[in-house]
Design a protein around this motif. Sequence first.
Motif, PDB file in Angstrom:
ATOM      1  N   TRP A  95     -13.316   9.750  -0.038  1.00 22.01           N
ATOM      2  CA  TRP A  95     -12.569   8.555   0.361  1.00 22.01           C
ATOM      3  C   TRP A  95     -13.407   7.671   1.280  1.00 22.01           C
ATOM      4  O   TRP A  95     -13.462   6.453   1.113  1.00 22.01           O
ATOM      5  N   ARG A  99     -14.498   3.768   0.548  1.00 19.77           N
ATOM      6  CA  ARG A  99     -14.131   2.641   1.432  1.00 19.77           C
ATOM      7  C   ARG A  99     -15.376   1.878   1.892  1.00 19.77           C
ATOM      8  O   ARG A  99     -15.333   0.660   2.062  1.00 19.77           O
ATOM      9  N   CYS A 397      -4.260  -0.676   4.330  1.00 16.03           N
ATOM     10  CA  CYS A 397      -4.428  -1.344   3.034  1.00 16.03           C
ATOM     11  C   CYS A 397      -5.688  -2.209   3.024  1.00 16.03           C
ATOM     12  O   CYS A 397      -5.868  -3.044   3.904  1.00 16.03           O
TER      13      CYS A 397
HETATM   14  C1  HEM Z   1       2.145  -7.512   0.303  1.00 16.62           C
HETATM   15  C2  HEM Z   1       1.173  -6.862  -0.301  1.00 16.62           C
HETATM   16  C3  HEM Z   1       0.724  -5.450   0.008  1.00 16.62           C
HETATM   17  C4  HEM Z   1       1.339  -4.450   0.721  1.00 16.62           C
HETATM   18  C5  HEM Z   1       2.673  -4.506   1.448  1.00 16.62           C
HETATM   19  C6  HEM Z   1       0.455  -3.306   0.690  1.00 16.62           C
HETATM   20  C7  HEM Z   1       0.724  -2.095   1.326  1.00 16.62           C
HETATM   21  C8  HEM Z   1      -0.117  -1.001   1.338  1.00 16.62           C
HETATM   22  C9  HEM Z   1       0.139   0.232   2.045  1.00 16.62           C
HETATM   23  C10 HEM Z   1       1.368   0.527   2.905  1.00 16.62           C
HETATM   24  C11 HEM Z   1      -0.901   1.068   1.807  1.00 16.62           C
HETATM   25  C12 HEM Z   1      -1.070   2.489   2.352  1.00 16.62           C
HETATM   26  C13 HEM Z   1      -0.433   3.500   1.450  1.00 16.62           C
HETATM   27  C14 HEM Z   1      -0.581   4.906   1.971  1.00 16.62           C
HETATM   28  O1  HEM Z   1      -1.393   5.163   2.860  1.00 16.62           O
HETATM   29  O2  HEM Z   1       0.122   5.795   1.463  1.00 16.62           O
HETATM   30  C15 HEM Z   1      -1.814   0.362   0.936  1.00 16.62           C
HETATM   31  C16 HEM Z   1      -3.006   0.886   0.468  1.00 16.62           C
HETATM   32  C17 HEM Z   1      -3.843   0.215  -0.373  1.00 16.62           C
HETATM   33  N1  HEM Z   1      -3.721  -1.084  -0.816  1.00 16.62           N
HETATM   34 FE1  HEM Z   1      -2.259  -2.371  -0.335  1.00 16.62          FE
HETATM   35  N2  HEM Z   1      -0.645  -3.607  -0.040  1.00 16.62           N
HETATM   36  C18 HEM Z   1      -0.540  -4.913  -0.475  1.00 16.62           C
HETATM   37  C19 HEM Z   1      -1.465  -5.613  -1.227  1.00 16.62           C
HETATM   38  C20 HEM Z   1      -2.661  -5.101  -1.658  1.00 16.62           C
HETATM   39  C21 HEM Z   1      -3.666  -5.860  -2.401  1.00 16.62           C
HETATM   40  C22 HEM Z   1      -3.533  -7.335  -2.755  1.00 16.62           C
HETATM   41  C23 HEM Z   1      -4.671  -4.983  -2.696  1.00 16.62           C
HETATM   42  C24 HEM Z   1      -5.976  -5.211  -3.445  1.00 16.62           C
HETATM   43  C25 HEM Z   1      -6.324  -6.264  -4.065  1.00 16.62           C
HETATM   44  C26 HEM Z   1      -4.315  -3.693  -2.146  1.00 16.62           C
HETATM   45  C27 HEM Z   1      -5.071  -2.554  -2.246  1.00 16.62           C
HETATM   46  C28 HEM Z   1      -4.795  -1.357  -1.617  1.00 16.62           C
HETATM   47  C29 HEM Z   1      -5.661  -0.177  -1.707  1.00 16.62           C
HETATM   48  C30 HEM Z   1      -6.963  -0.074  -2.481  1.00 16.62           C
HETATM   49  C31 HEM Z   1      -5.058   0.814  -0.918  1.00 16.62           C
HETATM   50  C32 HEM Z   1      -5.577   2.237  -0.672  1.00 16.62           C
HETATM   51  C33 HEM Z   1      -6.325   2.274   0.638  1.00 16.62           C
HETATM   52  C34 HEM Z   1      -6.726   3.668   1.074  1.00 16.62           C
HETATM   53  O3  HEM Z   1      -5.984   4.618   0.840  1.00 16.62           O
HETATM   54  O4  HEM Z   1      -7.799   3.792   1.694  1.00 16.62           O
HETATM   55  N3  HEM Z   1      -3.094  -3.813  -1.520  1.00 16.62           N
HETATM   56  N4  HEM Z   1      -1.319  -0.898   0.663  1.00 16.62           N
END
Ligand code: HEM
Length: 449
Positions: A95, A99, A397
Amino acid sequence: MIPPKPAARPDKVSLRQYAKLFRQDILSAQPARLYRAWMAEFRTPFFRSYLLNQPGLVKAVLKDRPDDFPKSSRISEGLRPLLGNSVFLSNGETWKRQRRIIDPAFEGGRLRDTFPAMWDAAKAAVARLEGQTDQPVEIEEVTSHAAADVIFRTLFSIPIEHEVAERVFAGFRAYQREQPILNIAAFIPLPRWVPRFHSRRTKATAAEIRGLIGQLTAQRMTEIKMGTAPNDLATKIMTTADPLTGEKFDTEEMVDQVAIFFLAGHETSASALAWTLYLMALYPDWQDKVATEAQALAGCDFSIMARLKVSRDVFREALRLYPPVPMMVREATCPEQFRDRKVPKGAQLVLSPWHLHRHERLWDNPDGFDPGRWQTENGKTCQREAYMPFSAGPRVCTGAGFAMVEGPLILSMLLQRFRVESIAGRDPVPVAHLTVRSRNGIWLKLTLR
Ligand code: HEM
């Protein structure tokens, strides 16, 4: 008046009833006391899970000691056929390496380069809606389409109308119907020795989507080699080497990452935008403020974002009341003491933006819609300590900055052109599917401004 909130369940129910409620909807399966509690325990025959609902506990897990609390593998089982070893599911060194390669593509400075593609997608969304005024429109459908368009344009420089993009979009929808992201396994889990089955359909759909994404990445690899690749997110990610090892993503790993960008990036933004538009219909005074501010939108210019302040506050408030990812699950890798409870190794730790964002002991007017709160002392404190729509800490995120440009931009552009109104008898009821959605869709009427 408060915006829709699911009814809570009675305080005491049997495990069987809980399981049944949970299968129907994770939000209404919870008792009302969770909006006041700092911590709660769910006992099941196989093991225990704990809801951590106090800022200090959430901080310990997400920010201070993230390596001790990896992502729970139970929660991600349903997504494994589709996402492989993507950054959303991986843990530990894998991971961290992923990242290091992905993060530079989403840095603040890069958003300026990504902005024109978002702008074009927002314009296209307005154009599509011009033919749908003065009639009921299901707005989740509209925002899903718009958010998927944003992802394809920013990642691969292709619009949603592109043949491969359209097929990927359709494939994801089919997959989501079969495999909800938050499945019951996380809360009432099966013992580890029970094998996890994925239906043949689920596997076939996943393989089809991955095949299509494979085509896009293979083609891009050729363009990179020929020096003809566009300057978009895919090119950036595929050409970035890990600063520690010098390695780049191989094709298979890139397919995993594209799949999660698409899934995490479009479902979430679509949910947030749909709820924001519904709230605008409920609170026309705020709608007018956003529309007035949106008059400043002229040509495609990134600096306009600094001026869309009301739109940003409104979007932020919608993310508080309807966090698209309502709950997250981590696993304790060693025994812990949280408050006055001993938490055994292997326990599932549930972090709930849904409950923390409406915590009655933390927020003023917790269930009310008030975008003005972000300028108050209470709002500022809670934003730091009790607000996590994008999670927090190193695993935050990757798309948070991206989403905070995309959301307010599309909102402002839509309200510059249209007025939205709710439809009598069609009040949405929030339920947690893959993201927080409305049970029977979100219906609005649009009229030209
Ligand atoms: C309103 C829009 C968004 C919300 C509320 C949101 C929310 C989240 C949350 C809460 C997580 C963590 C999940 C966890 O740890 O279980 C997450 C992870 C992630 N999100 Fe978002 N997200 C949004 C938009 C986006 C967009 C636009 C992208 C990419 C273009 C994205 C890519 C990712 C990725 C790759 C992860 C994994 C990160 C990791 O575990 O290191 N998200 N998101």
